[in-house]
Design a protein around this motif. Structure first.
Motif, PDB file in Angstrom:
ATOM      1  N   TYR A  65      53.686 -79.498   0.196  1.00  0.00           N
ATOM      2  CA  TYR A  65      55.058 -80.215   0.077  1.00  0.00           C
ATOM      3  C   TYR A  65      54.899 -81.387   0.791  1.00  0.00           C
ATOM      4  O   TYR A  65      55.972 -82.339   0.068  1.00  0.00           O
ATOM      5  N   THR A  66      54.092 -81.453   2.146  1.00  0.00           N
ATOM      6  CA  THR A  66      54.011 -82.784   2.559  1.00  0.00           C
ATOM      7  C   THR A  66      53.676 -84.562   1.059  1.00  0.00           C
ATOM      8  O   THR A  66      54.615 -85.156   1.336  1.00  0.00           O
ATOM      9  N   LYS A  67      52.564 -83.623   0.584  1.00  0.00           N
ATOM     10  CA  LYS A  67      52.109 -84.354  -0.506  1.00  0.00           C
ATOM     11  C   LYS A  67      52.695 -84.389  -1.606  1.00  0.00           C
ATOM     12  O   LYS A  67      52.781 -85.028  -2.623  1.00  0.00           O
ATOM     13  N   ALA A  68      53.433 -83.600  -2.027  1.00  0.00           N
ATOM     14  CA  ALA A  68      53.806 -83.664  -3.310  1.00  0.00           C
ATOM     15  C   ALA A  68      55.429 -83.947  -2.799  1.00  0.00           C
ATOM     16  O   ALA A  68      55.826 -85.827  -4.148  1.00  0.00           O
ATOM     17  N   VAL A  69      56.535 -84.496  -1.723  1.00  0.00           N
ATOM     18  CA  VAL A  69      56.736 -84.984  -1.394  1.00  0.00           C
ATOM     19  C   VAL A  69      56.756 -87.122  -1.460  1.00  0.00           C
ATOM     20  O   VAL A  69      57.333 -87.752  -2.169  1.00  0.00           O
ATOM     21  N   ALA A  86      54.663 -79.617  -8.730  1.00  0.00           N
ATOM     22  CA  ALA A  86      54.188 -79.366  -8.028  1.00  0.00           C
ATOM     23  C   ALA A  86      55.402 -78.706  -6.684  1.00  0.00           C
ATOM     24  O   ALA A  86      55.133 -77.651  -5.998  1.00  0.00           O
ATOM     25  N   LEU A  87      56.429 -79.365  -6.356  1.00  0.00           N
ATOM     26  CA  LEU A  87      57.114 -78.792  -5.074  1.00  0.00           C
ATOM     27  C   LEU A  87      57.541 -77.590  -6.094  1.00  0.00           C
ATOM     28  O   LEU A  87      58.455 -76.737  -5.627  1.00  0.00           O
ATOM     29  N   GLU A  88      58.205 -77.534  -7.256  1.00  0.00           N
ATOM     30  CA  GLU A  88      58.703 -76.074  -8.433  1.00  0.00           C
ATOM     31  C   GLU A  88      57.252 -75.379  -7.720  1.00  0.00           C
ATOM     32  O   GLU A  88      58.228 -74.081  -7.653  1.00  0.00           O
ATOM     33  N   ARG A  89      56.195 -75.086  -8.016  1.00  0.00           N
ATOM     34  CA  ARG A  89      55.212 -74.140  -7.135  1.00  0.00           C
ATOM     35  C   ARG A  89      54.959 -74.058  -5.962  1.00  0.00           C
ATOM     36  O   ARG A  89      55.284 -72.376  -5.324  1.00  0.00           O
ATOM     37  N   VAL A  90      55.803 -74.673  -5.007  1.00  0.00           N
ATOM     38  CA  VAL A  90      56.087 -74.922  -3.434  1.00  0.00           C
ATOM     39  C   VAL A  90      56.692 -74.012  -3.357  1.00  0.00           C
ATOM     40  O   VAL A  90      57.266 -72.721  -2.596  1.00  0.00           O
ATOM     41  N   ALA A 100      65.852 -76.577   0.430  1.00  0.00           N
ATOM     42  CA  ALA A 100      65.426 -78.050   0.478  1.00  0.00           C
ATOM     43  C   ALA A 100      63.867 -78.895  -0.300  1.00  0.00           C
ATOM     44  O   ALA A 100      64.756 -80.230  -1.014  1.00  0.00           O
ATOM     45  N   ILE A 101      63.594 -77.975  -1.068  1.00  0.00           N
ATOM     46  CA  ILE A 101      63.293 -78.476  -1.855  1.00  0.00           C
ATOM     47  C   ILE A 101      64.186 -78.721  -4.187  1.00  0.00           C
ATOM     48  O   ILE A 101      64.489 -80.269  -4.009  1.00  0.00           O
ATOM     49  N   ARG A 102      65.380 -78.477  -3.682  1.00  0.00           N
ATOM     50  CA  ARG A 102      66.323 -78.666  -4.050  1.00  0.00           C
ATOM     51  C   ARG A 102      66.419 -79.220  -4.248  1.00  0.00           C
ATOM     52  O   ARG A 102      67.402 -80.263  -4.587  1.00  0.00           O
ATOM     53  N   VAL A 138      63.204 -78.277 -13.577  1.00  0.00           N
ATOM     54  CA  VAL A 138      63.204 -77.891 -12.618  1.00  0.00           C
ATOM     55  C   VAL A 138      64.665 -77.313 -11.589  1.00  0.00           C
ATOM     56  O   VAL A 138      64.607 -75.905 -11.197  1.00  0.00           O
ATOM     57  N   MET A 139      65.360 -78.014 -11.335  1.00  0.00           N
ATOM     58  CA  MET A 139      66.562 -77.583 -10.608  1.00  0.00           C
ATOM     59  C   MET A 139      67.744 -76.944 -11.591  1.00  0.00           C
ATOM     60  O   MET A 139      67.803 -75.862 -10.902  1.00  0.00           O
TER      61      MET A 139
END
Length: 289
Positions: A65-69, A86-90, A100-102, A138-139
């Motif tokens: 998550y941190t790396k993707a952000v 990558a965030l979608e996979r997380v 949080a990702i949304r 993705v959203m």
């Protein structure tokens, strides 16, 4: 005398047998106790092992998550697009991080897709950038938000010519004041969405679900709504000039003060009984007559 010796011998054998049985019971009990202790120890070790695995997995998710952000802040568009996926996979691996990702992706779109000033509208590309398009997709295909979740905030974004196809949902999303000109939203779920003052000029919304959506003051000039569900939607003060409304479900829709000049509907009478209109609603000639 002989009989007395035999009785003493029998009693001795009975004592010996009793001692042997007692020793067997003690040994058996000890074995059972050892087995129980071993089982308990094994269960404790298994719990510890599971906790360690869970901690490791959570650490890996946090790292991803941190790396993707961080990559969302890259100066290269392809890196940002990769970070979105990558965030979608997380989010798929960690349901607790989905909201949080949304929200991170929503912030990303708001920062990277601001509406162009009126003077620059002619230079707007005919498609959103790949990273913004990826974030929107993705959203729109994320799992449904849990009950009571806060509204997704995409107000005042500029994504003209956006293309989304089913399954896609922006239900309940705040899109107020956004530029969605020329968008193609095929069977997209927009139930209850806030589309106040949105620009949808020339957009295509085949089969879209806009039940109870707020389109107050929206520019819907020339929008095509084939098979769309608009029941209960609010169109007060909206501009629907030349909009295509043939066969559209408008039951309970609020069209008061809307501009319906040149609307393509089955008949004007088709709209009046099924929607709220007043004396300021502007009806134009029916092209089908």
């Amino acid at each position: 005398m002989e009989r007395a010796r035999e009785q003493r011998g029998q009693r001795r054998h009975q004592w010996i047998n009793s001692l042997v049985l007692l020793a067997g019971v003690v040994l058996g009990g000890g074995s059972l106790l050892a087995t129980a202790l071993t089982l308990r120890t094994g269960q404790a070790e298994l719990r510890t092992s599971r906790e360690n695995v869970r901690t490791l997995q959570e650490g890996q998710v946090t790292e991803r998550y941190t790396k993707a952000v961080e990559q969302l802040g890259s100066g290269r568009r392809e890196v940002r697009a990769a970070a979105v996926y990558a965030l979608e996979r997380v989010a798929k691996d960690s349901p607790r991080d989905r909201l949080a990702i949304r929200d991170v992706l929503a912030v990303f779109v708001r920062e990277h897709a601001r509406p162009a000033p009126a003077a620059q509208r002619a230079q707007v590309p005919a498609a959103p950038t790949t990273d913004v398009a990826a974030a929107m997709a993705v959203m729109a295909r994320r799992p449904a938000d849990p009950p009571g979740a806060p509204q997704m905030d995409l107000h005042r974004i500029g994504v003209p010519f956006l293309r989304l196809t089913s399954p896609a949902s922006l239900a309940g999303t705040d899109l107020a004041g956004s530029d969605l000109r020329g968008a193609h939203l095929d069977r997209v779920d927009l139930r209850g969405a806030n589309l106040e003052l949105v620009e949808l000029l020339g957009a295509e919304l085949p089969g879209a679900n806009l039940r109870d959506a707020n389109l107050r003051g929206a520019d819907l000039t020339g929008v095509r709504f084939p098979g769309a569900l608009l029941a209960g939607a609010t169109f007060s003060d909206a501009v629907l000039t030349e909009a295509k409304l043939r066969g559209v479900d408008l039951r309970g829709a609020d069209l008061r003060s809307a501009n319906l000049r040149g609307v393509h509907a089955t008949t004007q009478a088709h709209i009046r009984p099924s929607a709220k209109v007043d004396g300021t609603t502007k009806f134009g000639p029916d092209p089908s007559s």
